[in-house]
Motif scaffolding. Structure first.
Motif, short mmCIF file in Angstrom:
data_model
loop_
_atom_site.label_atom_id
_atom_site.label_comp_id
_atom_site.label_asym_id
_atom_site.label_seq_id
_atom_site.Cartn_x
_atom_site.Cartn_y
_atom_site.Cartn_z
N ALA A 133 12.77 -5.64 7.34
CA ALA A 133 13.01 -4.86 8.56
C ALA A 133 11.85 -4.98 9.54
CB ALA A 133 13.27 -3.39 8.21
N GLU A 134 10.62 -4.95 9.02
CA GLU A 134 9.44 -5.06 9.89
C GLU A 134 9.36 -6.45 10.52
OE1 GLU A 134 6.03 -4.15 12.01
OE2 GLU A 134 7.59 -2.88 11.16
N ILE A 135 9.60 -7.49 9.73
CA ILE A 135 9.56 -8.86 10.28
C ILE A 135 10.67 -9.05 11.32
CG2 ILE A 135 9.86 -11.31 9.70
CD1 ILE A 135 7.11 -10.05 8.94
N HIS B 187 0.83 -1.20 0.00
CA HIS B 187 0.00 0.00 0.00
C HIS B 187 0.87 1.26 0.00
CE1 HIS B 187 -3.52 -2.50 1.00
NE2 HIS B 187 -4.16 -1.53 0.37
N GLU B 188 1.95 1.22 0.76
CA GLU B 188 2.82 2.39 0.85
C GLU B 188 3.60 2.62 -0.45
OE1 GLU B 188 4.80 5.71 2.02
OE2 GLU B 188 3.08 4.80 2.98
N ARG B 189 4.11 1.54 -1.06
CA ARG B 189 4.98 1.67 -2.23
C ARG B 189 4.24 1.55 -3.56
NH1 ARG B 189 9.09 3.79 0.47
NH2 ARG B 189 10.14 2.30 1.79
N TYR B 190 3.28 0.69 -3.61
CA TYR B 190 2.64 0.32 -4.87
C TYR B 190 1.65 1.35 -5.37
CZ TYR B 190 0.06 -2.80 -8.07
OH TYR B 190 -0.54 -3.37 -9.15
N PHE B 191 0.96 2.02 -4.50
CA PHE B 191 -0.10 2.94 -4.91
C PHE B 191 0.34 4.40 -4.94
CE2 PHE B 191 -2.44 -0.81 -3.50
CZ PHE B 191 -3.14 -1.05 -4.66
N HIS B 192 1.62 4.64 -4.91
CA HIS B 192 2.16 5.99 -5.01
C HIS B 192 3.17 6.01 -6.15
CE1 HIS B 192 0.22 7.10 -1.25
NE2 HIS B 192 0.69 5.98 -0.74
N GLY B 193 2.67 6.19 -7.38
CA GLY B 193 3.51 6.11 -8.57
C GLY B 193 4.74 6.99 -8.52
N ASP B 194 4.64 8.14 -7.89
CA ASP B 194 5.79 9.04 -7.81
C ASP B 194 6.87 8.50 -6.87
OD1 ASP B 194 3.94 9.48 -5.70
OD2 ASP B 194 4.81 11.46 -5.31
N ARG B 195 6.51 7.56 -5.99
CA ARG B 195 7.47 6.99 -5.05
C ARG B 195 7.63 5.49 -5.26
NH1 ARG B 195 4.40 9.44 -0.37
NH2 ARG B 195 4.13 7.27 0.12
N ALA B 196 7.11 4.95 -6.35
CA ALA B 196 7.19 3.51 -6.59
C ALA B 196 8.65 3.07 -6.69
CB ALA B 196 6.45 3.13 -7.86
N ILE B 197 8.95 1.92 -6.13
CA ILE B 197 10.30 1.37 -6.17
C ILE B 197 10.24 -0.06 -6.65
CG2 ILE B 197 11.16 2.89 -4.35
CD1 ILE B 197 10.95 0.55 -2.42
N VAL B 198 11.39 -0.62 -6.98
CA VAL B 198 11.43 -1.99 -7.48
C VAL B 198 11.07 -2.96 -6.35
CG1 VAL B 198 13.08 -1.50 -9.32
CG2 VAL B 198 13.92 -2.19 -7.09
N PRO B 199 10.49 -4.13 -6.71
CA PRO B 199 10.00 -5.06 -5.69
C PRO B 199 11.05 -5.51 -4.67
CG PRO B 199 9.22 -5.69 -7.86
CD PRO B 199 10.17 -4.56 -8.06
N ALA B 200 12.25 -5.84 -5.12
CA ALA B 200 13.27 -6.33 -4.18
C ALA B 200 13.62 -5.27 -3.14
CB ALA B 200 14.52 -6.77 -4.94
N HIS B 201 13.64 -4.03 -3.54
CA HIS B 201 13.93 -2.95 -2.60
C HIS B 201 12.75 -2.76 -1.63
CE1 HIS B 201 16.05 0.48 -1.03
NE2 HIS B 201 15.00 1.25 -1.23
N ALA B 202 11.53 -2.85 -2.13
CA ALA B 202 10.36 -2.75 -1.27
C ALA B 202 10.36 -3.89 -0.24
CB ALA B 202 9.07 -2.78 -2.09
N MET B 203 10.82 -5.06 -0.66
CA MET B 203 10.87 -6.20 0.26
C MET B 203 11.81 -5.94 1.43
SD MET B 203 8.67 -8.45 -0.66
CE MET B 203 9.17 -9.73 0.48
N GLU B 204 12.83 -5.13 1.25
CA GLU B 204 13.74 -4.83 2.34
C GLU B 204 13.01 -4.13 3.49
OE1 GLU B 204 17.07 -2.92 0.41
OE2 GLU B 204 17.89 -4.87 -0.18
N ASP B 205 11.99 -3.35 3.17
CA ASP B 205 11.16 -2.75 4.23
C ASP B 205 10.40 -3.84 4.99
OD1 ASP B 205 12.01 -0.24 3.47
OD2 ASP B 205 10.24 0.18 2.26
N ILE B 206 9.94 -4.84 4.26
CA ILE B 206 9.25 -5.97 4.89
C ILE B 206 10.22 -6.75 5.76
CG2 ILE B 206 7.99 -8.13 4.46
CD1 ILE B 206 7.04 -6.73 1.79
N VAL C 182 13.49 -12.64 13.22
CA VAL C 182 13.88 -13.41 12.03
C VAL C 182 14.46 -12.41 11.03
CG1 VAL C 182 13.08 -14.83 10.10
CG2 VAL C 182 12.19 -15.24 12.41
N GLU C 183 15.66 -12.71 10.56
CA GLU C 183 16.33 -11.81 9.65
C GLU C 183 16.23 -12.32 8.21
OE1 GLU C 183 20.36 -11.39 11.04
OE2 GLU C 183 19.70 -10.97 13.08
N ALA C 184 16.21 -11.40 7.27
CA ALA C 184 16.23 -11.76 5.85
C ALA C 184 17.04 -10.72 5.11
CB ALA C 184 14.81 -11.83 5.29
#
Length: 186
Positions: A87-89, A66-85, A95-97
């Motif tokens: 950090a949250e997990i 929701h944060e990355r995908y629906f804001h075209g001006d701030r959209a980033i590539v999936p692997a980079h978006a996953m790094e936010d996930i 558990v680290e990834a």
């Protein structure tokens, strides 16, 4: 407009693919549990733990999408978006990834294999192995292969990179804290 749609589709496909991998990782029973036709069944405590982890992964992915995908001006590539996930997990479950480069130039210095295990895992994945694992330093560590398609390679390899004749991979390292006693082994 078409580029924005492609970026959003890529992010969605990447997140769905990684969620599928997470589900496969979390749902796979140990060989010791596969004794009869109910091999998919696990003890309640294991199921509870896996369900909590899966919930955390899905909820963090939903928030990030929701944060990355629906804001075209701030959209980033999936692997980079996953790094936010990741950090949250890590914040929620310890558990680290993280990503590692296997047989292409890393997109970030943070993606270079660092430890001897990571370097060995990258070599084994590059040679065709799907996963490599170890228990070390209080963690169960698993590196799984992430296949890179032509679209991935065009970015990772450079704008004018030709389609690859040999498979290209990244690696996803999952590190789960474990209690280890002297009777446990890899």
């Amino acid at each position: 407009m078409k580029a924005t749609w492609l970026i959003r589709t890529g992010i969605l496909c990447g997140c769905v693919g990684l969620l599928y991998l997470a589900a496969a990782f979390c749902a796979e029973p140990d060989a010791s549990e596969a004794k009869d036709d109910k091999s998919h069944c696990v003890p309640v405590a294991t199921a509870r733990d896996r369900a909590k982890l899966m919930y955390d992964i899905y909820a963090a992915t939903l928030d990030t999408m929701h944060e990355r995908y629906f804001h075209g001006d701030r959209a980033i590539v999936p692997a980079h978006a996953m790094e936010d996930i990741f950090a949250e997990i890590k914040r929620q479950s310890k558990v680290e990834a993280r990503w590692i480069s296997v047989n292409m130039k890393p997109m970030s210095i943070n993606h270079e294999p660092k430890t001897e295990f990571e370097k060995r895992a990258a070599k084994e994945i590059a040679s065709g192995k799907a996963e490599v694992d170890i228990v070390e330093d209080g963690y169960y560590r698993r590196v799984g292969a992430i296949p890179l398609g032509d679209g991935c390679i065009s970015c990772h390899g450079g704008l004018f990179q030709q389609p690859s004749k040999s498979p290209k991979f990244a690696g996803l390292i999952i590190s789960v804290p474990v209690k280890q006693d002297s009777s446990q082994s890899e």
